[in-house]
Design a protein around this motif. Structure first.
Motif, PDB file in Angstrom:
ATOM      1  N   GLU A  66      28.251  17.258 163.953  1.00 42.19           N
ATOM      2  CA  GLU A  66      27.409  18.455 164.092  1.00 42.19           C
ATOM      3  C   GLU A  66      28.528  19.606 164.054  1.00 42.19           C
ATOM      4  N   VAL A  67      28.617  20.715 163.139  1.00 40.98           N
ATOM      5  CA  VAL A  67      29.602  21.457 163.316  1.00 40.98           C
ATOM      6  C   VAL A  67      28.863  22.874 163.754  1.00 40.98           C
ATOM      7  N   PRO A  68      29.667  23.688 164.390  1.00 37.75           N
ATOM      8  CA  PRO A  68      29.241  24.920 164.864  1.00 37.75           C
ATOM      9  C   PRO A  68      29.006  26.032 163.904  1.00 37.75           C
ATOM     10  N   LEU A  69      28.174  26.960 164.321  1.00 34.31           N
ATOM     11  CA  LEU A  69      27.877  27.843 163.299  1.00 34.31           C
ATOM     12  C   LEU A  69      28.663  28.845 163.423  1.00 34.31           C
ATOM     13  N   SER A  70      29.632  29.200 162.367  1.00 34.96           N
ATOM     14  CA  SER A  70      30.665  30.118 162.513  1.00 34.96           C
ATOM     15  C   SER A  70      30.391  31.321 161.436  1.00 34.96           C
ATOM     16  N   ALA A  71      31.224  32.718 161.914  1.00 37.48           N
ATOM     17  CA  ALA A  71      30.902  33.679 160.832  1.00 37.48           C
ATOM     18  C   ALA A  71      32.373  34.408 161.019  1.00 37.48           C
ATOM     19  N   ILE A  72      32.199  35.350 160.198  1.00 39.94           N
ATOM     20  CA  ILE A  72      33.534  36.454 160.224  1.00 39.94           C
ATOM     21  C   ILE A  72      32.974  37.728 160.230  1.00 39.94           C
ATOM     22  N   CYS A  73      33.550  38.682 160.926  1.00 39.36           N
ATOM     23  CA  CYS A  73      33.169  40.067 161.193  1.00 39.36           C
ATOM     24  C   CYS A  73      33.706  40.710 160.068  1.00 39.36           C
ATOM     25  N   LEU A  74      32.669  41.693 159.385  1.00 38.36           N
ATOM     26  CA  LEU A  74      33.190  42.365 158.191  1.00 38.36           C
ATOM     27  C   LEU A  74      33.928  43.639 158.761  1.00 38.36           C
ATOM     28  N   GLU A  75      33.820  43.845 159.940  1.00 36.33           N
ATOM     29  CA  GLU A  75      34.430  45.243 160.394  1.00 36.33           C
ATOM     30  C   GLU A  75      35.832  45.063 160.988  1.00 36.33           C
ATOM     31  N   ASP A  77      37.424  41.469 160.896  1.00 31.06           N
ATOM     32  CA  ASP A  77      37.977  40.531 160.219  1.00 31.06           C
ATOM     33  C   ASP A  77      38.124  39.397 161.256  1.00 31.06           C
ATOM     34  N   VAL A  78      37.721  39.345 162.409  1.00 28.95           N
ATOM     35  CA  VAL A  78      37.890  38.159 163.277  1.00 28.95           C
ATOM     36  C   VAL A  78      36.736  37.194 162.785  1.00 28.95           C
ATOM     37  N   GLU A  79      37.362  35.641 163.053  1.00 29.32           N
ATOM     38  CA  GLU A  79      36.374  34.720 162.972  1.00 29.32           C
ATOM     39  C   GLU A  79      36.122  34.069 164.267  1.00 29.32           C
ATOM     40  N   PHE A  85      22.845  31.765 168.701  1.00 30.20           N
ATOM     41  CA  PHE A  85      22.250  32.534 167.648  1.00 30.20           C
ATOM     42  C   PHE A  85      22.490  34.141 167.974  1.00 30.20           C
ATOM     43  N   ARG A  86      23.723  34.403 168.446  1.00 31.77           N
ATOM     44  CA  ARG A  86      23.819  35.952 168.710  1.00 31.77           C
ATOM     45  C   ARG A  86      24.490  36.416 167.560  1.00 31.77           C
ATOM     46  N   PHE A  87      23.937  37.102 166.717  1.00 28.37           N
ATOM     47  CA  PHE A  87      24.673  37.246 165.611  1.00 28.37           C
ATOM     48  C   PHE A  87      25.413  38.511 165.440  1.00 28.37           C
ATOM     49  N   VAL A  88      26.378  38.801 166.559  1.00 31.86           N
ATOM     50  CA  VAL A  88      27.110  39.958 166.438  1.00 31.86           C
ATOM     51  C   VAL A  88      28.572  39.367 166.866  1.00 31.86           C
ATOM     52  N   CYS A  89      29.370  40.481 166.121  1.00 32.95           N
ATOM     53  CA  CYS A  89      30.969  40.062 166.453  1.00 32.95           C
ATOM     54  C   CYS A  89      31.307  39.775 167.934  1.00 32.95           C
ATOM     55  N   ARG A  90      32.068  38.738 167.895  1.00 34.13           N
ATOM     56  CA  ARG A  90      32.707  38.480 169.393  1.00 34.13           C
ATOM     57  C   ARG A  90      33.478  39.571 169.906  1.00 34.13           C
ATOM     58  N   ASP A  91      34.251  40.407 168.983  1.00 34.44           N
ATOM     59  CA  ASP A  91      35.240  41.286 169.643  1.00 34.44           C
ATOM     60  C   ASP A  91      34.377  42.775 169.715  1.00 34.44           C
ATOM     61  N   CYS A  92      34.074  43.103 168.379  1.00 34.04           N
ATOM     62  CA  CYS A  92      33.600  44.389 168.234  1.00 34.04           C
ATOM     63  C   CYS A  92      32.038  44.793 168.365  1.00 34.04           C
ATOM     64  N   GLU A  93      31.287  43.830 168.584  1.00 32.45           N
ATOM     65  CA  GLU A  93      30.015  43.619 168.722  1.00 32.45           C
ATOM     66  C   GLU A  93      29.082  44.141 167.461  1.00 32.45           C
ATOM     67  N   SER A  94      29.633  44.262 166.554  1.00 36.92           N
ATOM     68  CA  SER A  94      29.282  44.799 165.138  1.00 36.92           C
ATOM     69  C   SER A  94      28.347  43.553 164.590  1.00 36.92           C
ATOM     70  N   GLN A  95      27.015  44.008 164.052  1.00 40.14           N
ATOM     71  CA  GLN A  95      26.243  43.131 163.457  1.00 40.14           C
ATOM     72  C   GLN A  95      26.508  42.849 161.905  1.00 40.14           C
ATOM     73  N   ARG A  96      27.741  43.578 161.554  1.00 42.92           N
ATOM     74  CA  ARG A  96      27.936  43.162 160.172  1.00 42.92           C
ATOM     75  C   ARG A  96      28.998  42.048 159.993  1.00 42.92           C
ATOM     76  N   ILE A  97      28.169  40.947 160.045  1.00 43.63           N
ATOM     77  CA  ILE A  97      29.181  39.499 160.024  1.00 43.63           C
ATOM     78  C   ILE A  97      28.526  38.927 158.947  1.00 43.63           C
ATOM     79  N   ARG A  98      29.250  37.749 158.469  1.00 42.58           N
ATOM     80  CA  ARG A  98      29.111  37.016 157.390  1.00 42.58           C
ATOM     81  C   ARG A  98      29.041  35.395 157.842  1.00 42.58           C
ATOM     82  N   VAL A  99      27.993  34.741 157.714  1.00 39.62           N
ATOM     83  CA  VAL A  99      27.972  33.260 158.276  1.00 39.62           C
ATOM     84  C   VAL A  99      29.032  32.577 157.362  1.00 39.62           C
TER      85      VAL A  99
END
Ligand SMILES: [Zn+2]
Length: 122
Positions: A66-75, A77-79, A85-99
């Motif tokens: 079972e792998v975690p859900l991962s994403a990259i922030c488009l603002e 670039d942090v992964e 299920f909180r779809f916001v960037c860890r660092d900048c709180e942007s919602q422009r992320i890609r799974v």
């Protein structure tokens, strides 16, 4: 049941690998699934138990990672891994992320036993 057809195609895929390598038996089938794969682990295991007896993979063991859900922030670039299920960037709180991971169910590798005693890993 969605899991049934998924496992059926998984077993078909592994059976083809077995024939391709002239193997005798499949020892382990290793798959990866994420929280967004849209499948239930217990149902996958149940479907596997039901379908494996009639397949060339009889006797094989299913290993589910079972792998975690991962994403990259488009603002910025942090992964990061998405938690709860909180779809916001860890660092900048942007919602422009890609799974980038955790949204699929896929075959990782297969352990095939061949008569000569050596193993084939794919
Ligand atoms: Zn960000």
């Amino acid at each position: 049941m969605h899991e049934m057809s998924l496992v059926r195609s998984l077993l078909r895929q592994v059976s083809e690998l077995l024939l391709e390598h002239n193997g005798d038996a499949v020892k382990t089938i290793h798959v990866e699934m994420g929280p967004l794969a849209g499948v239930e682990r217990v149902l996958v295991e149940l479907a596997f138990e039901q379908l494996i007896e009639d397949s060339l993979c009889r006797g094989a063991q299913l290993v589910i990672d079972e792998v975690p859900l991962s994403a990259i922030c488009l603002e910025c670039d942090v992964e990061f891994d998405i938690k709860l299920f909180r779809f916001v960037c860890r660092d900048c709180e942007s919602q422009r992320i890609r799974v980038t991971g955790g949204d699929e169910f896929r075959l990782i590798d297969v352990d095939i036993e061949v008569t000569s005693g050596c193993e084939v890993r794919t």
